[in-house]
Design a protein around this motif. Structure first.
Motif, PDB file in Angstrom:
ATOM      1  N   UNK A 144       1.016  -1.248   0.080  1.00 28.41           N
ATOM      2  CA  UNK A 144      -0.115  -0.146  -0.128  1.00 28.41           C
ATOM      3  C   UNK A 144       0.877   1.357   0.109  1.00 28.41           C
ATOM      4  N   UNK A 145       0.523   2.170  -0.847  1.00 25.07           N
ATOM      5  CA  UNK A 145       1.451   3.541  -0.904  1.00 25.07           C
ATOM      6  C   UNK A 145       1.209   4.154   0.432  1.00 25.07           C
ATOM      7  N   UNK A 146       2.689   4.643   0.921  1.00 18.27           N
ATOM      8  CA  UNK A 146       2.528   5.309   2.242  1.00 18.27           C
ATOM      9  C   UNK A 146       1.631   6.366   2.650  1.00 18.27           C
ATOM     10  N   UNK A 147       1.156   7.003   1.747  1.00 13.53           N
ATOM     11  CA  UNK A 147       0.169   8.156   1.886  1.00 13.53           C
ATOM     12  C   UNK A 147      -1.269   7.712   2.277  1.00 13.53           C
ATOM     13  N   UNK A 148      -1.238   6.399   2.170  1.00 10.20           N
ATOM     14  CA  UNK A 148      -2.549   5.618   2.519  1.00 10.20           C
ATOM     15  C   UNK A 148      -2.545   4.719   3.716  1.00 10.20           C
ATOM     16  N   UNK A 149      -1.183   4.564   4.286  1.00  5.65           N
ATOM     17  CA  UNK A 149      -0.535   3.549   5.026  1.00  5.65           C
ATOM     18  C   UNK A 149      -0.846   4.192   6.674  1.00  5.65           C
ATOM     19  N   UNK A 150      -1.192   3.069   7.513  1.00  8.09           N
ATOM     20  CA  UNK A 150      -1.149   3.423   9.217  1.00  8.09           C
ATOM     21  C   UNK A 150      -0.023   3.299   9.826  1.00  8.09           C
ATOM     22  N   UNK A 151       1.353   3.278   9.124  1.00  2.99           N
ATOM     23  CA  UNK A 151       2.506   3.080   9.417  1.00  2.99           C
ATOM     24  C   UNK A 151       3.340   3.778   8.545  1.00  2.99           C
ATOM     25  N   UNK A 152       4.686   3.735   9.020  1.00  2.00           N
ATOM     26  CA  UNK A 152       5.788   4.282   7.807  1.00  2.00           C
ATOM     27  C   UNK A 152       6.521   3.425   7.097  1.00  2.00           C
ATOM     28  N   UNK A 153       6.951   3.637   6.009  1.00  2.00           N
ATOM     29  CA  UNK A 153       8.115   2.907   5.275  1.00  2.00           C
ATOM     30  C   UNK A 153       9.270   3.624   5.539  1.00  2.00           C
ATOM     31  N   UNK A 154       9.778   3.502   6.835  1.00  2.00           N
ATOM     32  CA  UNK A 154      11.134   4.060   7.000  1.00  2.00           C
ATOM     33  C   UNK A 154      12.191   2.967   6.322  1.00  2.00           C
ATOM     34  N   UNK A 155      13.583   3.404   5.974  1.00  2.00           N
ATOM     35  CA  UNK A 155      14.223   2.707   4.990  1.00  2.00           C
ATOM     36  C   UNK A 155      15.561   2.571   5.793  1.00  2.00           C
ATOM     37  N   UNK A 156      16.670   2.014   4.864  1.00  2.00           N
ATOM     38  CA  UNK A 156      17.980   1.693   5.368  1.00  2.00           C
ATOM     39  C   UNK A 156      18.196   0.148   5.539  1.00  2.00           C
ATOM     40  N   UNK A 157      19.603  -0.011   5.930  1.00  2.00           N
ATOM     41  CA  UNK A 157      20.314  -1.170   6.436  1.00  2.00           C
ATOM     42  C   UNK A 157      19.926  -1.317   7.852  1.00  2.00           C
ATOM     43  N   UNK A 530      -4.348  -2.099  20.887  1.00  2.00           N
ATOM     44  CA  UNK A 530      -3.731  -0.920  19.945  1.00  2.00           C
ATOM     45  C   UNK A 530      -3.385   0.158  20.516  1.00  2.00           C
ATOM     46  N   UNK A 531      -2.348   0.398  20.574  1.00  2.00           N
ATOM     47  CA  UNK A 531      -1.057  -0.172  20.799  1.00  2.00           C
ATOM     48  C   UNK A 531      -0.243  -0.013  21.872  1.00  2.00           C
ATOM     49  N   UNK A 532       0.941  -0.806  22.082  1.00  2.00           N
ATOM     50  CA  UNK A 532       1.557  -0.663  23.222  1.00  2.00           C
ATOM     51  C   UNK A 532       2.420   0.695  23.253  1.00  2.00           C
ATOM     52  N   UNK A 533       2.831   1.120  22.016  1.00  2.00           N
ATOM     53  CA  UNK A 533       3.815   2.390  22.091  1.00  2.00           C
ATOM     54  C   UNK A 533       2.975   3.449  20.830  1.00  2.00           C
ATOM     55  N   UNK A 534       3.175   4.293  21.028  1.00  2.00           N
ATOM     56  CA  UNK A 534       2.833   5.481  19.958  1.00  2.00           C
ATOM     57  C   UNK A 534       3.696   5.266  18.689  1.00  2.00           C
ATOM     58  N   UNK A 535       3.182   5.568  17.692  1.00  2.00           N
ATOM     59  CA  UNK A 535       3.895   5.503  16.307  1.00  2.00           C
ATOM     60  C   UNK A 535       3.270   6.418  15.372  1.00  2.00           C
ATOM     61  N   UNK A 536       4.396   6.750  14.215  1.00  2.00           N
ATOM     62  CA  UNK A 536       3.896   7.661  12.982  1.00  2.00           C
ATOM     63  C   UNK A 536       3.295   6.795  12.106  1.00  2.00           C
ATOM     64  N   UNK A 537       2.704   7.541  11.245  1.00  2.00           N
ATOM     65  CA  UNK A 537       1.823   6.842   9.963  1.00  2.00           C
ATOM     66  C   UNK A 537       1.857   7.634   8.886  1.00  2.00           C
ATOM     67  N   UNK A 538       1.629   7.214   7.643  1.00  2.00           N
ATOM     68  CA  UNK A 538       1.771   7.839   6.481  1.00  2.00           C
ATOM     69  C   UNK A 538       0.648   8.550   6.013  1.00  2.00           C
ATOM     70  N   UNK A 539      -0.682   8.284   6.551  1.00  2.00           N
ATOM     71  CA  UNK A 539      -1.803   8.710   5.543  1.00  2.00           C
ATOM     72  C   UNK A 539      -2.435   9.825   6.468  1.00  2.00           C
ATOM     73  N   UNK A 540      -1.953  10.351   7.515  1.00  2.00           N
ATOM     74  CA  UNK A 540      -2.650  11.271   8.099  1.00  2.00           C
ATOM     75  C   UNK A 540      -1.645  12.199   8.820  1.00  2.00           C
ATOM     76  N   UNK A 541      -2.002  13.375   9.272  1.00  2.00           N
ATOM     77  CA  UNK A 541      -0.950  14.314   9.878  1.00  2.00           C
ATOM     78  C   UNK A 541      -0.771  14.342  11.121  1.00  2.00           C
ATOM     79  N   UNK A 542      -0.924  13.469  11.775  1.00  2.00           N
ATOM     80  CA  UNK A 542      -0.739  13.355  13.246  1.00  2.00           C
ATOM     81  C   UNK A 542      -0.491  11.857  13.609  1.00  2.00           C
ATOM     82  N   UNK A 543       0.245  11.777  14.712  1.00  2.00           N
ATOM     83  CA  UNK A 543       0.812  10.484  15.503  1.00  2.00           C
ATOM     84  C   UNK A 543      -0.370   9.616  15.939  1.00  2.00           C
TER      85      UNK A 543
END
Length: 939
Positions: A144-157, A530-543
């Motif tokens: 799912x595109x991140x702009x519609x996703x309830x979490x974030x596609x962070x990247x890297x190794x 839902x959930x144990x720890x706060x988290x960011x997401x892609x599809x909305x402008x608040x945590x």
């Protein structure tokens, strides 16, 4: 090869140190001769970019990044098998070694390995190049595109990388071997009682010599004291050249110590390959002997009924995204266990080896889902990748005693019956026997095939099928604005959601009412918050402020409610096992009517300024939870000291004291070690919590002043002095905030100092210890004199409204066409969602203007409308002088709008929202935010 070569046996080398890194795409970086000396030098785990704490709404970097590792191979290693294992790389990976393309890997949540045996040379500079891309990829689950996703596609190794060396007769890696229900070690427990257990061990051995080899296997079981308590030799058998063989062994254990979440006993299992009169290979794993079952009557472990009281967890940490070192994964596991949970759903994907190992050791049972979230592509590419995810997830995690069932379906997704049936069959194909359970939403197509139904207390399911609640305690509609429920909350008032004492208490009590109902149900096997720890997401402008911890791992009141459900008589090593006692109050509010105390004690006495107000038993309104709260009603507010004393069996075992906070005078720093050392490997992290206190040491929860940090010694601040990140300085929230410290490669003392205007400063000394891992050697990498400047970091993008310092309109002056007495225009910029602006006039248009008090290059704005069910037609105009206006857009919106309005306008001081039409009732706006940067400065 010569028969005498390659006789070193198995060695696991870390490849985490000294990678060259470049954010962006670049031609020729796959070739060994490419000049990379201008690139950054980084250590793994590594995030593709450090992000702001509140990076919801698409702020995080998505795109290409390159990593290059220069390394040496010892001459004595030549002739051995050499594999490089990536525990996780987000989420498309292309890998080259010495210019040879080794693999294209699709998916960021499961490991993959490459065989470099024949492409490396001894005592020369070998170069591995890795091109990663975490851009949206619709056919790579989750997809799912991140702009519609309830979490974030962070990247890297973002997980560990290893070089595994072994002789050419070796036990394979289960994922790399790609064998159905095979590869590596597969340990099962066909018979388990308190008196006796039978352990079955299936071992896959590969012979990479070009001629047959006679091989036998030895399995050894070791207890905590290091004593051998069982052993088994297999019959010797020949393995043909360039072929593999499977060995089956059994161990009988008398009076086994059984694994249970309250006493998670782990044995060490050694599996050895013998031939030519010597040991050729040995693999060591931790195992837990236990028997599990799910029925319509619930869950049982080792024949004992047990309620699964759990939480969901995303693998995100503030600033570094998903690039948590092993210590941080373990700290999260410790915190969730101390919060009273005995179960974790690793939503919505498999998580790191380190977290799963910690769950084994701490007694946190798990369900592991495949990557997926509200997205299904009915094409063979997507489905095949999803099917392979099921297989690899089980192969990686099947020996973990913490894993008690699997989730081989895409979360909250409308897939077809064929897909659901296939993933179910694959699950049982990969894990044969009666200890394998697969879960699926009860309303989904194909649910009839599954062993466990996801639903709620009132869900109608097939007769005799177990029922589990995979998510509760969060009303998704809250993300659009205030709702009847208030599960989501923040510690303070710096976010989109309600915060502070009242909001946290209401959230805790609402969730308590949920679990009281669940504990009272005979239908449920368990439930996961839902959930144990706060988290960011892609599809909305608040945590998603859904956690019992915020992103800095500072607890909210709900933490103490859940923690109080623990058995006070249970002791687990590495966990704070003290009785729980917490007064859910700041004792600063004259409107107080009752005091709630969360505790697992038998009785609680409450004292006000030394005078006993009463001794209470647990509140009888909550009849089913293990430990109801203690509620003291009719308490009259008098400033001073409130003290609770908890007793068990008539003996006082815990106290908690709070005092009416006075004016803030000082800072305090506390390292959040959780009993773990900071390792000097250049990547390890530890959170330092900063507290604003009064002269009595009480938290000043109304204090939001900025705190600046300095570090001296063998450490650094993550995101230090980066205005894009905003990590230092940073404003306190409800009198507390965190600063993330990263080690260098030199062990030693680190002095962290915090200062704030008008407060006494504070310092903390932390000490990093030497890294004990074996590292692959390579040429020393010197950091460039000037850090690269990435074009991607210059791009102006919308920044989350969660932190008010990113909202240019926060607390700025406003004027309006009209306003109601109890709903003034100033409410639109006060940052509080329990206040709003409403015009006093019914006629349209009505307008509100914000003076930003300086000139900004704007990228957009966000209007939070009063009603979800009313349509508001509005126009956005901007001006640099308040007289000449430019129209940016005109559209219709409702309170359910998620995304901000985007536009570009330079050197703007004034923003005006004009309401042109309302479909029902009167106009109303909860808040207005504006985004951008100081005119001419960029980001």
């Amino acid at each position: 090869m010569q028969e005498g070569m390659g006789k070193q046996g198995r060695i696991d080398w870390s490849m985490n140190a000294e990678w060259r890194f470049f954010r962006g795409d670049i031609e020729g970086a796959d070739q060994p001769q490419f000049e990379d000396s201008a690139w950054e030098v980084v250590h793994l785990p590594h995030t593709v970019r450090v992000e702001s704490a509140m990076c919801s709404g698409g702020v995080n970097y998505q795109g290409v990044a390159w990593y290059r590792r220069h390394f040496n191979i010892e001459p004595e290693s030549i002739g051995n098998k050499l594999f490089i294992e990536f525990e996780g790389a987000k989420h498309t990976a292309e890998v080259w070694v010495n210019g040879v393309h080794m693999v294209s890997h699709y998916g960021g949540y499961l490991p993959f390995s490459i065989d470099i045996t024949d492409v490396v040379v001894a005592d020369e500079d070998n170069v591995m190049a890795v091109r990663l891309d975490n851009s949206d990829a619709i056919d790579i689950p989750p997809g799912k595109p991140q702009s519609e996703l309830d979490f974030c596609y962070f990247g890297g190794l973002y997980r560990n990388v290893w070089l595994h060396q072994m002789e050419r007769l070796y036990i394979t890696d289960a994922v790399h071997a790609d064998q159905v229900a095979g590869g590596g070690l597969f340990v099962t427990y066909p018979e388990v009682t308190k008196e006796h257990a039978c352990i079955h061990i299936q071992t896959h051995v590969q012979n990479d010599y070009d001629h047959p080899k006679e091989v036998s296997l030895k399995a050894i079981l070791i207890d905590h004291a290091g004593l051998e308590i069982a052993a088994s030799w297999s019959n010797a058998q020949f393995i043909a050249g360039c072929a593999a063989s499977v060995y089956l062994q059994a161990l009988d254990v008398q009076e086994p110590k059984l694994w249970h979440p309250d006493h998670p006993y782990l044995y060490t299992l050694l599996c050895e390959v013998w031939g030519e009169g010597r040991r050729l290979d040995r693999v060591q794993i931790k195992i837990g002997i236990r028997a599990i079952s799910f029925t319509a009557e619930g869950f049982a472990i080792n024949g004992e009924h047990l309620v699964l009281n759990g939480a969901n967890r995303h693998q995100e940490y503030v600033y570094v995204g998903e690039a948590l070192p092993d210590t941080m994964h373990r700290r999260d596991a410790i915190k969730l266990k101390e919060a009273g949970f005995n179960f974790i759903r690793t939503g919505h994907y498999p998580q790191s080896n380190a977290f799963m190992n910690a769950c084994d050791e701490l007694g946190l049972m798990c369900v592991v889902p495949i990557p997926g979230w509200q997205w299904f592509r009915d094409n063979q590419t997507f489905k095949d990748r999803s099917y392979q995810n099921v297989r690899e997830m089980i192969r990686r995690d099947r020996n973990h005693p913490c894993v008690i069932f699997w989730e081989p379906i895409l979360n909250e997704t409308y897939y077809n019956e064929e897909y659901a049936k296939n993933t179910y069959l694959i699950t049982h194909e990969e894990y044969p026997g009666d200890s394998c359970y697969a879960a699926c939403d009860s309303h989904s197509q194909g649910a009839q095939y599954y062993d466990i139904a996801y639903g709620h207390v009132d869900t109608v399911i097939q007769e005799n099928k177990p029922l589990f609640i995979r998510e509760y305690g969060d009303n998704y509609r809250e993300q659009y604005g205030p709702q009847k429920t208030q599960n989501r909350c923040s510690r303070g008032n710096n976010s989109f959601y309600h915060g502070g004492e009242r909001a946290m208490l209401r959230s805790a009590l609402e969730r308590l009412s949920y679990i009281d109902q669940y504990y009272g149900s005979s239908r449920l096997s368990g439930f996961a918050l839902w959930t144990g720890i706060d988290h960011n997401r892609g599809y909305i402008d608040n945590m998603a402020a859904t956690g019992v911890f915020d992103v800095y791992r500072i607890p909210k009141y709900a933490y103490y409610m859940y923690s109080s459900q623990r058995d006070p008589n249970t002791f687990i090593s590495g966990i704070n096992n003290e009785p729980v006692l917490f007064i859910a109050s700041e004792w600063n509010d004259c409107r107080v009517e009752q005091i709630v105390v969360f505790s697992n004690c038998d009785s609680v006495s409450l004292y006000l300024n030394g005078e006993l107000l009463g001794t209470n038993k647990p509140d009888t309104a909550y009849a089913h939870v293990p430990h109801p709260p203690f509620i003291f009603r009719g308490v009259k507010y008098i400033p001073g000291e409130l003290r609770a004393e908890g007793s068990i069996g008539g003996r006082a075992v815990a106290t908690h004291t709070i005092r009416t906070a006075e004016e803030a005078t000082q800072l305090s720093l506390v390292a959040d070690y959780c009993g773990l050392h900071l390792v000097a490997d250049g990547a390890d992290l530890v959170m330092i919590h900063a507290y604003v206190l009064d002269q009595n040491g009480m938290l000043a929860t109304k204090d939001e002043r900025a705190i600046a940090f300095q570090v001296k010694g063998a450490g650094r601040i993550v995101g230090d002095q980066d205005l894009r990140v905003g990590a230092n300085p940073i404003a306190a929230e409800a009198g507390a905030i965190g600063v993330l410290i990263q080690s260098t490669t030199e062990a030693g003392d680190i002095i962290v100092t915090a200062s704030a205007e008008g407060l006494a400063s504070a310092s903390a000394r932390i000490t990093s210890i030497a890294d004990s891992k074996k590292h692959v050697r390579g040429p020393v990498q010197q950091a460039p004199a000037v850090k690269p400047v990435y074009e991607a970091d210059r791009v102006q993008r919308y920044v989350s409204a969660n932190r008010k310092d990113f909202n240019l309109a926060y607390r700025k002056p406003v004027t309006a066409s009209s306003q109601q007495k109890n709903a003034p225009a100033s409410s639109a910029t006060d940052g509080k969602l329990n206040s709003k602006w409403k015009p006093s006039e019914m006629s349209m248009p009505q307008w509100i203007t914000i003076d930003l008090e300086d000139h900004y290059d704007l990228t957009g704005c966000k209007v939070d409308w009063e009603s979800d069910h009313v349509q508001y037609v509005y126009r956005v105009d901007v001006s640099n002088d308040g007289s000449e206006w430019m129209e940016m857009l005109q559209r219709a919106g409702t309170g359910q709008d998620v995304r901000p309005d985007t536009f570009l306008a330079g050197a703007i001081r004034y923003v005006r929202i004009t309401i042109l039409h309302v479909t029902s009732g009167t106009a109303g706006i909860y808040s207005i935010a504006a985004y951008g940067t100081k005119a001419g400065e960029g980001r």
